[in-house]
Every structure is written in C-alpha cells, then in structure tokens.
Design a protein around this motif. Structure first.
Motif, PDB file in Angstrom:
ATOM      1  N   ASN A  26       0.822  -1.210   0.000  1.00 40.01           N
ATOM      2  CA  ASN A  26       0.000   0.000   0.000  1.00 40.01           C
ATOM      3  C   ASN A  26       0.860   1.267   0.000  1.00 40.01           C
ATOM      4  O   ASN A  26       0.491   2.271  -0.623  1.00 40.01           O
ATOM      5  CB  ASN A  26      -0.936  -0.006   1.209  1.00 40.01           C
ATOM      6  N   MET A  27       2.013   1.227   0.658  1.00 42.51           N
ATOM      7  CA  MET A  27       2.901   2.387   0.664  1.00 42.51           C
ATOM      8  C   MET A  27       3.493   2.630  -0.722  1.00 42.51           C
ATOM      9  O   MET A  27       3.742   3.776  -1.108  1.00 42.51           O
ATOM     10  CB  MET A  27       4.001   2.211   1.696  1.00 42.51           C
ATOM     11  N   LYS A  28       3.716   1.575  -1.486  1.00 43.20           N
ATOM     12  CA  LYS A  28       4.198   1.744  -2.860  1.00 43.20           C
ATOM     13  C   LYS A  28       3.183   2.532  -3.686  1.00 43.20           C
ATOM     14  O   LYS A  28       3.549   3.367  -4.527  1.00 43.20           O
ATOM     15  CB  LYS A  28       4.455   0.372  -3.497  1.00 43.20           C
ATOM     16  N   LYS A  29       1.902   2.269  -3.473  1.00 44.59           N
ATOM     17  CA  LYS A  29       0.858   3.025  -4.164  1.00 44.59           C
ATOM     18  C   LYS A  29       0.887   4.489  -3.733  1.00 44.59           C
ATOM     19  O   LYS A  29       0.716   5.395  -4.561  1.00 44.59           O
ATOM     20  CB  LYS A  29      -0.520   2.423  -3.852  1.00 44.59           C
ATOM     21  N   LEU A  30       1.123   4.713  -2.440  1.00 40.72           N
ATOM     22  CA  LEU A  30       1.180   6.075  -1.907  1.00 40.72           C
ATOM     23  C   LEU A  30       2.338   6.864  -2.539  1.00 40.72           C
ATOM     24  O   LEU A  30       2.147   7.996  -2.996  1.00 40.72           O
ATOM     25  CB  LEU A  30       1.347   6.025  -0.389  1.00 40.72           C
TER      26      LEU A  30
END
Length: 253
Positions: A26-30
């Motif tokens: 999810n942090m990669k998407k952020l």
C-alpha cells in the motif's frame, strides 16, 4: 503567491525479513501517487537476526539468509524512494550488528565491502547513509532513537532526545507511534521542541521472540510537510491486519 510545500516520507522500522508486506504494497501506491521530495529511513531496515546475540547457539545462527534478506530490503527501499529526489538512512542498533559480528574477527573489519553502507549498496541506489543524526531541515533531525533513554510512552523517547540535543527529533527504534512537544519560554521568546516516533512496519506474527504476539507497539509511519517556516508532522496509523491506512486524503488498502 502559493508557496511550494516540501514533503518527506518517514519509513519506520522494517526489520526485513519481518516486514509487514501488506503495508509495503500500500505504501508503494502512496509514493507513486504523491512523489515525495525525500524519504527518511529511521534505521533498522534489516533485522540481521541470524547474527544477533539472541541467535547464538540456536538453529537461527545457521540459517544463512543474510544475502536474501539484504536483496529484499534493497528492493523495498528502492520501491519506496524511486519517485523521490533524495533518500536518507541513519545508523541503528540492528545495522550495528554487522560491525559487532566483525569485532569477533578483527582482521575483517577494514574490508570496504563489509562496511555497512557498501555492504548494502546504498550509494549505487542513490541513497545517503548517515553514521550520526542527520539534520534534514533547520531545527529538525532524523535519528534512530537508541541514542538516549527509552520510554514506554509513545513520543517521549523522541522528546527526551529533542531536549538533549536542542532540536526536534524524528526517530524509530521504540516501535511506538506518537508525538510530544515541550516548550521553553521567557517573556515573548519561546521555542517548541517536538519528538516524533514513527511506529513500525513489522509483522509481529513473524517475530517468534515476541510472546503471544503481544507488544506495546503500533504499526505506522509519518509524513512531514513544510513551507520553509514551520514543519507539520502527520502520523499515519497502519492496520496490522491488512496493512491499510488513510493518508493525504486517500485510502490505501
């Protein structure tokens, strides 16, 4: 005229291979969406569990997973910083485990390829490693958090360091997430010192040494923003069940 806002992503303790994979996804998407100006890594990006003193005399000492852990850690750090202009990493007690192990064989200490930044290949990835606390913004420093005394109350470990150094601090190490501020003042002159503890990005279920998967820890990370005058920290809690979170007006999960 609207001022440019500079933003940092603070990556809390990963302790690869014990990272919380769902949170990383999810942090990669952020980071792909927000493209932070810089990434700040508080340390303990690798656990080095096979060379810790806790593994001595146990099967873990023979697992020989350091290379695989290192490659995975580098991949995660790259993915979280590839859209940023800068990435800064500070020393930590877990990264110190490499040097502590070399002390047992002093003849190897001087080998350049075994110096931690070279061992991890930070320069090749365009990342900067700091052996001491790093002042990333006037009056604000990035440190690991083990440079002073540890408090069981979130934010106080960082605040104690801020009082000690006279600069606001962003740290990891405690695995707790919190912020605390102390103000010094006389007359119309005052100074506020803030301590930020960024939580952790670990999966406690992977950590066999935590009894009953119970610890006074919080999953999360931090985002810092400034228009050159004041700096505003935002703590982002992460759901340990699925790694989801809400940041900068968006839900990631």
């Amino acid at each position: 005229m609207r001022k440019k806002i500079k933003r940092w992503l603070v990556v809390s303790d990963l302790q690869v291979p014990y990272q919380l994979d769902s949170a990383i996804i999810n942090m990669k998407k952020l980071v792909k969406r927000e493209k932070f100006d810089a990434v700040l890594v508080v340390g303990d990006e690798m656990d080095f569990q096979t060379i810790s003193r806790f593994s001595d005399g146990t099967p873990m000492a023979y697992e020989q997973t350091i290379h695989a852990d290192r490659e995975l850690c580098k991949e995660i750090l790259w993915d979280l910083s590839e859209y940023s202009r800068e990435c800064h990493i500070v020393r930590s007690n877990h990264s110190d485990r490499l040097y502590s192990t070399l002390l047992k064989v002093p003849g190897l200490i001087s080998l350049p390829e075994l110096q931690y930044p070279r061992f991890m290949g930070f320069s090749e990835m365009g990342m900067v490693y700091h052996k001491t606390a790093y002042e990333f913004h006037p009056g604000w420093v990035l440190a690991h958090g083990d440079e002073g005394s540890m408090s069981q109350h979130a934010g106080i470990t960082a605040l104690n360091l801020a009082k000690k150094w006279g600069k606001s601090c962003v740290v990891g190490h405690s695995h707790r997430m919190g912020a605390s501020t102390f103000t010094e003042a006389i007359g119309s002159h005052y100074r506020a010192l803030t301590g930020i503890e960024s939580g952790n990005l670990c999966n406690m279920k992977k950590m066999s040494y935590i009894r009953y998967n119970s610890a006074n820890w919080q999953n999360g990370f931090a985002i810092l923003e400034t228009s050159n005058k004041g700096l505003t920290p935002t703590l982002v809690p992460v759901d340990p069940k699925d790694g989801s979170f809400t940041a900068l007006g968006r839900y990631y999960g």
